[in-house]
Enzyme design. Structure first.
Site, PDB file in Angstrom:
ATOM      1  N   GLY A  84       6.908   4.509   8.485  1.00  0.00           N
ATOM      2  CA  GLY A  84       6.046   5.660   8.689  1.00  0.00           C
ATOM      3  C   GLY A  84       6.176   6.189  10.103  1.00  0.00           C
ATOM      4  N   SER A  85       5.115   6.789  10.579  1.00  0.00           N
ATOM      5  CA  SER A  85       5.198   7.457  11.879  1.00  0.00           C
ATOM      6  C   SER A  85       5.228   6.436  13.018  1.00  0.00           C
ATOM      7  CB  SER A  85       4.009   8.387  12.057  1.00  0.00           C
ATOM      8  OG  SER A  85       2.849   7.628  12.307  1.00  0.00           O
ATOM      9  N   THR A  86       5.804   6.847  14.129  1.00  0.00           N
ATOM     10  CA  THR A  86       5.859   5.978  15.297  1.00  0.00           C
ATOM     11  C   THR A  86       4.455   5.695  15.827  1.00  0.00           C
ATOM     12  OG1 THR A  86       8.103   6.579  15.894  1.00  0.00           O
ATOM     13  CG2 THR A  86       6.689   5.847  17.678  1.00  0.00           C
ATOM     14  N   LYS A 103       0.837  -1.201   0.000  1.00  0.00           N
ATOM     15  CA  LYS A 103       0.000   0.000   0.000  1.00  0.00           C
ATOM     16  C   LYS A 103       0.868   1.246   0.000  1.00  0.00           C
ATOM     17  CE  LYS A 103      -1.876   2.691   3.108  1.00  0.00           C
ATOM     18  NZ  LYS A 103      -1.860   4.030   2.466  1.00  0.00           N
ATOM     19  N   GLU A 125       9.348  15.016  16.466  1.00  0.00           N
ATOM     20  CA  GLU A 125       9.773  14.955  15.073  1.00  0.00           C
ATOM     21  C   GLU A 125       8.981  15.983  14.273  1.00  0.00           C
ATOM     22  OE1 GLU A 125       8.901  11.306  12.924  1.00  0.00           O
ATOM     23  OE2 GLU A 125      10.838  11.450  11.924  1.00  0.00           O
ATOM     24  N   CYS A 166      13.081  10.462   7.855  1.00  0.00           N
ATOM     25  CA  CYS A 166      13.003   9.953   9.221  1.00  0.00           C
ATOM     26  C   CYS A 166      14.366  10.044   9.918  1.00  0.00           C
ATOM     27  CB  CYS A 166      12.516   8.523   9.222  1.00  0.00           C
ATOM     28  SG  CYS A 166      13.292   7.517   7.955  1.00  0.00           S
ATOM     29  N   GLY A 196       2.989   3.103  13.670  1.00  0.00           N
ATOM     30  CA  GLY A 196       3.794   1.909  13.877  1.00  0.00           C
ATOM     31  C   GLY A 196       3.388   1.157  15.132  1.00  0.00           C
ATOM     32  N   GLU A 227       9.925   0.670  10.610  1.00  0.00           N
ATOM     33  CA  GLU A 227      10.934   1.721  10.432  1.00  0.00           C
ATOM     34  C   GLU A 227      10.197   3.028  10.670  1.00  0.00           C
ATOM     35  OE1 GLU A 227      12.772   4.485   9.597  1.00  0.00           O
ATOM     36  OE2 GLU A 227      12.960   4.031   7.453  1.00  0.00           O
TER      37      GLU A 227
END
Lengths: 281, 316, 500
Positions: free
Chosen positions: C251-253, C199, C404, C307, C256, C273
């Site tokens: 992607g974002s934490t 995706k 971030e 990132c 995640g 990641e």
């Protein structure tokens, strides 16, 4: 001379190299296979867990900072010291239900595991580390590093060899550990703590918390200063809500067959670090 | 031995006289990164209108050079004519900044450029090796100036430099500057022989502190000449020197610059490192010969939209 | 700030020559974008079940580029089914050397069509053409080429192990490096023998869809790679699908963590990641000019949508002031604008949402007491743009030093000793990358040893290579992408013959 009354042992926790009782003041009764009373073992609370994590964190950079050779010698020393005390361990295993033959075999296994992983301390890096041929004027290499503080939920059986099979690989790379031993047969784990305390393993590198796994697990998984948890000895049908606790700090959650003893049992608890440097004049 | 070493010539810096004892920051230079940075200047695209102006600027920054043992007054005459009027078909084009010749050719060059804006630059000081006594080198400079040189290009003593006698290198440049009198002094570092960017940076700082009006990359007489990263290294040294002392120093790149495209790249480098104030012959020079005609061909292409050929511009 | 202040020249001396850079737009004619795109399932483009489409816009112009299918639960199910059939029927049984040839073909086609991919990447995502052209697409091709060679050599990667693919890999990638992230996910998965449902991010789906066409040209068997476009719910459907044997997410934490929850509950292996807040540490004995370049590249590369961006500059206090001056001077030559312009260094912010987030965090930083510097560069009238920003006098407690930003915003902090630099660098829940600038070799190794970061760039920054493992410590995720290590997540590796 009258008959001598033997000394019953108080089985305590092992935190930061010391043997405290649980701060909760509670204990769990351990009974022998025949149902007779064996001992009261300390029932660790979440505050004990907090203290153990703190001790493990405090010891981690020193442990990781030692040379691999030194860690190898210290793990080997564990084998030496256990060898000298094997009868004590065998008695405890038998008390908790093992046959004498099984207990002896388990001791062989447990002691040999220390030797096996002692030898890995200064070798696994060369198996899993790499020099990477990048397409540019850079020297680039990857090395394994310990992830930090690891919670180890030890298998219920074999209570001693299983624990060491999961604990030793955690220690090899320089992690420190908070161990929740077998609930049904915790005695040998406590004696292992006493062995650790009289070996060369620095205080705080291994911490042992006896008590109900399901009570301690949410706190262990939810602790933000625990980098990884080995769930090999935890029930496989854990409440998802308990597992959810692990994502708070993106914890590494590991399950691995205790019989799988290659270098990957070590690298489960490693971070791979890649370093770049230009090649120039 | 140690007495010959300049006591203040430490690897981390030295204290120039001309700056009243201000310590100069000789920072290390990373080869891979400076070369990567230098490549970025080659990807800039210049506006078409700006392109022609940039080519004219490049021409006006050229030290049109002949440095051959077989040079004659006739050859120098042709060179000077070309320098004054690069393209007879287009008198709007600027003259080059200077002609650059050996000392014995200075009288001819001075005569042939008289009345024009083209200056006479002379290599001197036992060019290109610099391997003569200080007396001989200074006499060489004085001769050239007396014969009419406006600018003197000397090379640093690499022997002294490599043996760590930075004080001697420094003193020699100071003496050369004095011998130049009113003439401008360009100090050639012979970067192709210095081995590392650290050394180029150090030599740049040393030459500037000793009084160089320009620092220059190369004699054109060794295998490795000016490159973009070398020019960048020297430009950064100039930028820092000017920042710390307020004294203006120019940059001359020499050798290997043959195409209009290369000239643009150097102009972009100067523009982004030292700023537009250095986009002038007073502060930037290109030592070259064949570049001039390539620039003329490029201008024709811009003006006519067609590619021209070498038979349509004059040889010098 | 005028040039007079930037360049070390006394005022009034300007000679007035202006070297103007031309708008040098890369021609967009090399790409043809369809009005609508379906989902790529089982080798064909298919309508989404719901019939729903969403727009993807060019962040540089805010113009709509195309309408893209929004994949639903049923679509994901079809894609996973196709991937399963391909795994069981074709890809799984195929010898490694044949899989390798497909991957080599993909790499070659990507190289041949690099310009088309680069332009499309820049149109859809807003990144400067010089980056998509010189970094993203070449690295994507290189990644396929690298992993192609592994496909028939897997048994050499894990000595003493019997390796096997995991099955169907569900992969979700972000919008900052669409093709590069696609390559990082798809190449090792296929090399290891898995099939894929991917995706792409909803703001940057177009290059993945062009990649689907490339796969048709390559002749990759249908179902080996399926691409399901959509937003968050599409990703959730993929993560939740019981037929997925392996999850990988970049992607974002925050997202995640949600994915890790599902993976843990289902017992599915996952690699993550995630975000970062990298420290970029500059010592006084560094190669200063190159350190300046490194710091600039570290934070303004790809508009800071990286990132591993070096978003926290930790500079030794003895040189802090002059170093920041140098950064500002260098920033004056950074060109912000049309991403298709070959002269552009910093392009468009990927979306209005991201622009709002960056704007908000910078405002917070200023309110917290940081000192703001932005060069006086013009910005295009349309599109999502943000000036490269330096916030100095930032303290460890500031939000801007902890969160971030994912934008072109550098926070400047100082340190006095190597110990302090390490302590500050590690004082974050993240642990993806770090930078060190010093000419002292032993200090580099001392620092590198102590930094909690999966990638340590010493005297360089933001270098990537297919052979080099990439991934984080702590909340930056786990698992590695790239190199031999990047194969591991896509393989199960049992002890050979059950021996230990």
């Amino acid at each position: 001379m009258g008959e001598r009354l033997d000394i019953q042992k108080t089985y305590k926790l092992f935190i930061g190299g010391a043997f405290p009782r649980s701060e909760s003041g509670r204990t769990t009764e351990v009974v022998a296979a025949d149902g007779s009373f064996v001992a009261n073992v300390a029932k660790a609370s979440r505050k004990d867990l907090r203290d153990a994590v703190k001790a493990a964190r405090g010891a981690q950079s020193d442990w990781a900072g030692r040379t691999a050779y030194n860690r190898g010698q210290i793990l080997y020393r564990m084998a030496e010291v256990m060898e000298g005390r094997r009868s004590q361990f065998e008695v405890e295993l038998v008390t908790c239900g093992s046959s004498a033959a099984d207990a002896a075999a388990e001791l062989d296994e447990a002691i040999d595991l220390w030797v096996w992983y002692a030898g890995w301390c200064d070798k696994f890096q060369q198996v899993v580390g790499t020099v990477n041929p990048v397409a540019g004027p850079f020297f680039n290499f990857t090395v394994p590093e310990p992830t930090g503080v690891v919670g180890v939920v030890a298998p219920e059986q074999p209570s001693l060899a299983g624990l060491i099979a999961r604990l030793a690989p955690v220690l090899v790379s320089g992690n420190t550990a908070v161990v929740i031993p077998s609930e049904v047969a915790p005695l040998s784990a406590i004696s292992l703590s006493e062995t650790i305390a009289t070996s060369d393993v620095p205080g705080g590198v291994i911490n042992m918390l006896t008590g109900p796994k399901l009570d301690l697990l949410p706190w262990l998984l939810g602790h933000l200063d625990v980098n990884a948890v080995d769930l090999t000895g935890a029930p496989t049908d854990l409440d998802p809500a308990v597992l959810d606790e692990a994502v708070g700090n993106v914890k590494r959650v590991i399950r691995r067959d205790p019989a799988d003893r290659g270098p990957y049992a070590i690298t489960d608890f490693c971070e791979m670090k890649t370093i770049w440097h230009p090649i120039g004049r | 031995m140690t007495s010959e070493l300049d006591p203040i010539a430490s690897p981390s810096g030295f204290t120039p006289r001309s700056t009243g004892g201000i310590g100069l920051w000789v920072t290390p230079v990373d080869e891979v990164a400076i070369e990567a940075r230098a490549r970025t200047f080659t990807t800039r695209s210049i506006k078409k209108t700006s392109k022609r102006a940039a080519l004219e600027l490049a021409i006006s920054c050229i030290d049109l050079t002949t440095l051959e043992g077989m040079d004659t007054p006739g050859r120098v005459s042709a060179l000077c004519r070309k320098a004054i009027t690069p393209d007879p078909a287009d008198p709007s084009l600027p003259s080059t900044a200077a002609v650059c010749v050996y000392p014995s050719m200075v009288p001819s060059a001075a005569a042939f450029t008289a009345g024009s804006s083209v200056r006479v630059a002379s290599v001197a000081g036992a060019f290109p090796s610099g391997m003569s006594s200080l007396e001989v080198r200074l006499a060489d400079i004085r001769d050239a100036v007396a014969a009419g040189a406006d600018e003197i290009d000397i090379v640093i003593g690499r022997g002294d430099f490599f043996t760590g006698r930075y004080g001697r290198v420094f003193d020699d440049i100071v003496a050369a500057k004095e011998a130049c009198g009113p003439a401008h002094l360009k100090v050639i570092l012979e970067t192709g022989e210095l081995g590392t960017y650290d050394q180029i940076r150090r030599a740049s700082m040393l030459a500037m502190a000793a009084g160089a009006d320009f620092i220059k990359t190369s004699t054109g007489k060794v295998a490795r000449n000016a490159t973009m990263p070398i020019a960048l290294c020297m430009a950064e040294a100039i930028r820092d020197y000017v920042e710390q002392t307020g004294e203006i120093v120019g940059l001359k790149v020499a050798g290997g610059i043959r195409t209009a495209k290369q000239a643009w790249h150097y102009l972009v480098l100067i523009n982004e490192t030292l700023g537009p104030d250095w986009l002038t012959p007073d502060r930037f020079r290109i030592g070259a010969s064949s570049l001039l005609n390539d620039a003329l061909l490029a201008i024709r292409k811009l003006d006519t939209g067609r590619y021209s050929g070498p038979d349509y511009v004059s040889i010098d | 700030m005028a040039n007079d202040d930037i360049h070390p020249v006394a005022k009034g001396q300007s000679r007035g020559f202006s070297l103007d850079y031309a708008p040098a737009p890369e021609s967009a004619s090399v790409v043809s974008i369809a009005d609508e795109y379906g989902l790529f399932i089982d080798g064909e483009f298919a309508e989404p079940e719901s019939g729903e489409l969403f727009a993807t816009v060019s962040p540089a112009t805010e113009e709509r580029l195309s309408m893209v299918a929004s994949g639903g639960v049923g679509d994901v199910d079809r894609a996973v089914g196709a991937a399963r059939r391909a795994y069981d029927g074709v890809w799984g049984p195929m010898p490694g050397r044949e899989r390798a040839k497909y991957l080599f073909r993909i790499a070659r086609q990507l190289q041949e069509r690099a310009r088309e991919f680069a332009v499309l990447e820049t149109l859809d995502g807003g990144k400067p053409i010089k980056e998509s052209r010189d970094v993203d697409i070449p690295l994507a091709a290189a990644h396929f080429f690298y992993y192609a060679g592994w496909a028939d050599k897997l048994e050499y990667a894990f000595p003493g192990r019997d390796v096997a693919p995991r099955g169907v890999a569900g992969q979700i990638i972000p919008w900052n490096f669409p093709m590069m992230m696609l390559a990082w996910k798809v190449a090792p998965a296929l090399a290891a023998g898995n099939t894929v449902v991917l995706k792409p991010a909803e703001t940057t789906p177009l290059t993945a869809l062009l990649f689907a066409r490339l796969l048709q040209d390559v002749g990759l068997p249908p179902g080996v790679v399926n691409i399901v476009t959509g937003a968050g719910p599409t990703g959730e459907a993929l993560v939740d699908h019981p037929g997925v044997d392996k999850l990988a997410f970049t992607g974002s934490t925050a997202v995640g963590k949600r994915i890790q929850k599902v993976a843990l509950a289902r017992g599915v292996p996952v690699t993550l990641e995630l975000g970062g807040k990298a420290a970029h540490i500059v010592f006084e004995d560094a190669a200063i000019d190159q350190a300046v370049e490194g710091v600039i590249n570290g934070i303004y590369f790809n508009q800071g949508h990286v990132c591993c961006a070096g978003s926290r500059l930790l500079v030794q206090e003895s040189i802090a002031e002059s170093f920041v001056d140098r950064l500002k001077r260098r920033l004056a030559t950074v060109r912000v604008g049309d991403p298709l312009d070959k002269n552009t260094d910093v392009g468009a912010i990927n979306s209005s949402r991201q622009l709002a987030r960056i704007t908000e965090l910078v405002e917070v930083g200023v309110a917290e007491g940081a000192e703001l510097y932005q060069p006086d560069c013009g910005l295009p009238d349309r599109g999502f743009f943000f000036r490269p920003t330096i916030l100095s006098h930032v303290e460890q407690t500031h939000r801007i030093a902890r969160e971030e930003v994912f934008g072109p915003v550098l926070s400047v902090l100082t340190f006095r000793t190597p110990e302090e630099a390490v302590a500050k660098a590690n004082n974050t829940p993240y642990g993806l990358s770090a930078g060190i600038w010093t000419e002292k070799g032993s200090k580099i190794l001392w620092m590198a040893d102590r930094l909690d970061a999966g990638i340590v760039w010493a005297n360089t920054y933001n270098q990537f290579d297919p052979a080099s493992p990439f991934g984080g410590y702590k909340e930056s995720g786990f698992g590695r992408e790239g190199g031999m290590h990047g194969l591991a997540p896509y393989l199960s590796a049992a002890p050979t013959g059950g021996r230990s």
